[in-house]
Design a protein around this motif. Structure first.
Motif, short mmCIF file in Angstrom:
data_model
loop_
_atom_site.label_atom_id
_atom_site.label_comp_id
_atom_site.label_asym_id
_atom_site.label_seq_id
_atom_site.Cartn_x
_atom_site.Cartn_y
_atom_site.Cartn_z
N SER A 1 -15.99 8.83 -2.86
CA SER A 1 -17.28 9.21 -3.47
C SER A 1 -17.31 10.66 -3.95
O SER A 1 -18.36 11.15 -4.34
N ASP A 2 -16.17 11.34 -3.94
CA ASP A 2 -16.15 12.74 -4.37
C ASP A 2 -15.84 12.83 -5.87
O ASP A 2 -14.71 12.55 -6.29
N PRO A 3 -16.82 13.21 -6.70
CA PRO A 3 -16.60 13.24 -8.16
C PRO A 3 -15.66 14.36 -8.62
O PRO A 3 -15.24 14.37 -9.77
N ARG A 4 -15.35 15.30 -7.71
CA ARG A 4 -14.50 16.43 -8.12
C ARG A 4 -13.03 16.05 -8.20
O ARG A 4 -12.20 16.82 -8.68
N ILE A 5 -12.70 14.85 -7.73
CA ILE A 5 -11.29 14.42 -7.71
C ILE A 5 -11.13 13.04 -8.34
O ILE A 5 -12.05 12.23 -8.31
N GLY A 6 -9.93 12.84 -8.91
CA GLY A 6 -9.52 11.49 -9.27
C GLY A 6 -8.60 11.03 -8.15
O GLY A 6 -7.80 11.84 -7.66
N ILE A 7 -8.72 9.79 -7.72
CA ILE A 7 -7.84 9.38 -6.62
C ILE A 7 -7.14 8.06 -6.91
O ILE A 7 -7.60 7.22 -7.68
N THR A 8 -6.01 7.91 -6.25
CA THR A 8 -5.35 6.62 -6.22
C THR A 8 -4.71 6.47 -4.85
O THR A 8 -4.51 7.45 -4.13
N HIS A 9 -4.44 5.22 -4.51
CA HIS A 9 -3.89 4.97 -3.18
C HIS A 9 -2.50 4.38 -3.30
O HIS A 9 -2.24 3.55 -4.16
N VAL A 10 -1.60 4.83 -2.43
CA VAL A 10 -0.25 4.27 -2.41
C VAL A 10 -0.07 3.56 -1.08
O VAL A 10 -0.11 4.18 -0.01
N SER A 11 0.11 2.24 -1.17
CA SER A 11 0.19 1.43 0.06
C SER A 11 1.60 1.33 0.58
O SER A 11 2.18 0.25 0.66
N VAL A 12 2.19 2.46 0.92
CA VAL A 12 3.52 2.47 1.49
C VAL A 12 3.38 2.93 2.94
O VAL A 12 2.69 3.92 3.19
N ASP B 1 2.27 4.08 6.10
CA ASP B 1 0.98 4.50 6.62
C ASP B 1 -0.10 4.65 5.55
O ASP B 1 -1.26 4.87 5.86
N GLY B 2 0.32 4.57 4.31
CA GLY B 2 -0.60 4.76 3.20
C GLY B 2 -0.86 6.22 2.93
O GLY B 2 -1.02 7.02 3.85
N ILE B 3 -0.85 6.60 1.65
CA ILE B 3 -1.23 7.96 1.28
C ILE B 3 -2.27 7.89 0.16
O ILE B 3 -2.24 6.98 -0.67
N THR B 4 -3.18 8.84 0.18
CA THR B 4 -4.17 8.94 -0.89
C THR B 4 -3.83 10.15 -1.74
O THR B 4 -3.71 11.27 -1.22
N LEU B 5 -3.61 9.91 -3.02
CA LEU B 5 -3.28 10.98 -3.96
C LEU B 5 -4.57 11.41 -4.67
O LEU B 5 -5.25 10.57 -5.26
N CYS B 6 -4.89 12.67 -4.59
CA CYS B 6 -6.09 13.19 -5.25
C CYS B 6 -5.69 14.22 -6.29
O CYS B 6 -4.82 15.05 -6.03
N ARG B 7 -6.36 14.18 -7.43
CA ARG B 7 -6.15 15.21 -8.44
C ARG B 7 -7.45 15.99 -8.62
O ARG B 7 -8.52 15.38 -8.82
N ARG B 8 -7.37 17.29 -8.49
CA ARG B 8 -8.58 18.10 -8.70
C ARG B 8 -8.96 18.03 -10.17
O ARG B 8 -8.17 18.40 -11.03
N MET B 9 -10.19 17.57 -10.45
CA MET B 9 -10.60 17.36 -11.84
C MET B 9 -11.24 18.60 -12.45
O MET B 9 -11.15 18.83 -13.64
N TYR B 10 -11.96 19.37 -11.64
CA TYR B 10 -12.59 20.59 -12.16
C TYR B 10 -12.84 21.56 -11.05
O TYR B 10 -12.62 21.22 -9.89
#
Ligand SMILES: C[S@@+](CC[C@H](N)C(=O)[O-])C[C@H]1O[C@@H](n2cnc3c(N)ncnc32)[C@H](O)[C@@H]1O
Length: 154
Positions: A132-143, A145-154
């Motif tokens: 729910s954080d609009p400051r980031i774009g995210i995607t999930h990698v299901s490998v 333990d799983g990792i969440t990749l976030c990109r700072r958008m602004y």
């Protein structure tokens, strides 16, 4: 050309030493500054030193209860378009984080039911917060333990 450097933080040096043979094996130890400290203090110190927007990348694998604090600090320290990566987003690849809490067997290295439930709750909480954080774009990698990749958008 700028040479990349890493700040590695763990309040327990032994955890860092587990990875040290691999770090030495690929010859990058000289690029790493290790701090045996509380990560919250390190992040606060970096902000106080005016290091906003100077990091390309951050990887977080620590106590889940502090992830929101780390996130706020890292959103300032990591540059726009930089990456913040969170580990364990589907704890041990378990459906419990995504679905209902199930019983875990007790055994060496496997936390007991109550503590694993707490960790799962914390991870779910972090996942909801990141989604729910609009400051980031995210995607999930299901490998694993799983990792969440976030990109700072602004
Ligand atoms: C699951 S281990 C990961 C260790 C290492 N990153 C790895 O992948 O091998 C989590 C680590 O977080 C560290 N940790 C937990 N809370 C911390 C905090 N507030 N500040 C610094 N380190 C912390 C613990 O000491 C532990 O070594």
């Amino acid at each position: 050309m700028k040479v990349g450097r890493d700040i590695v933080v763990d309040r327990d040096r032994k955890a860092y030493e587990v990875g040290l043979p691999f770090i030495r094996g690929v010859g990058v130890e000289h690029k790493i500054e290790f701090a045996e400290k509380n990560a919250c203090n390190i992040l606060k110190g970096l902000l106080n030193k005016g290091k906003e927007g100077t990091f390309d990348f951050a990887f977080v694998d620590a106590n889940k209860k502090h992830y929101k604090y780390y996130h706020e600090a890292l959103l300032k320290l990591v540059k726009v378009e930089g990456a913040i990566i969170y580990d364990n987003s589907i704890h041990f690849g378990s459906s419990e984080v995504l679905d209902e809490i199930k019983l875990f067997e007790d055994g060496i290295g496997i936390p007991k039911k109550k503590s694993i439930q707490n960790v799962h709750e914390d991870i779910r909480d972090v996942n909801r917060f990141l989604v729910s954080d609009p400051r980031i774009g995210i995607t999930h990698v299901s490998v694993e333990d799983g990792i969440t990749l976030c990109r700072r958008m602004y």
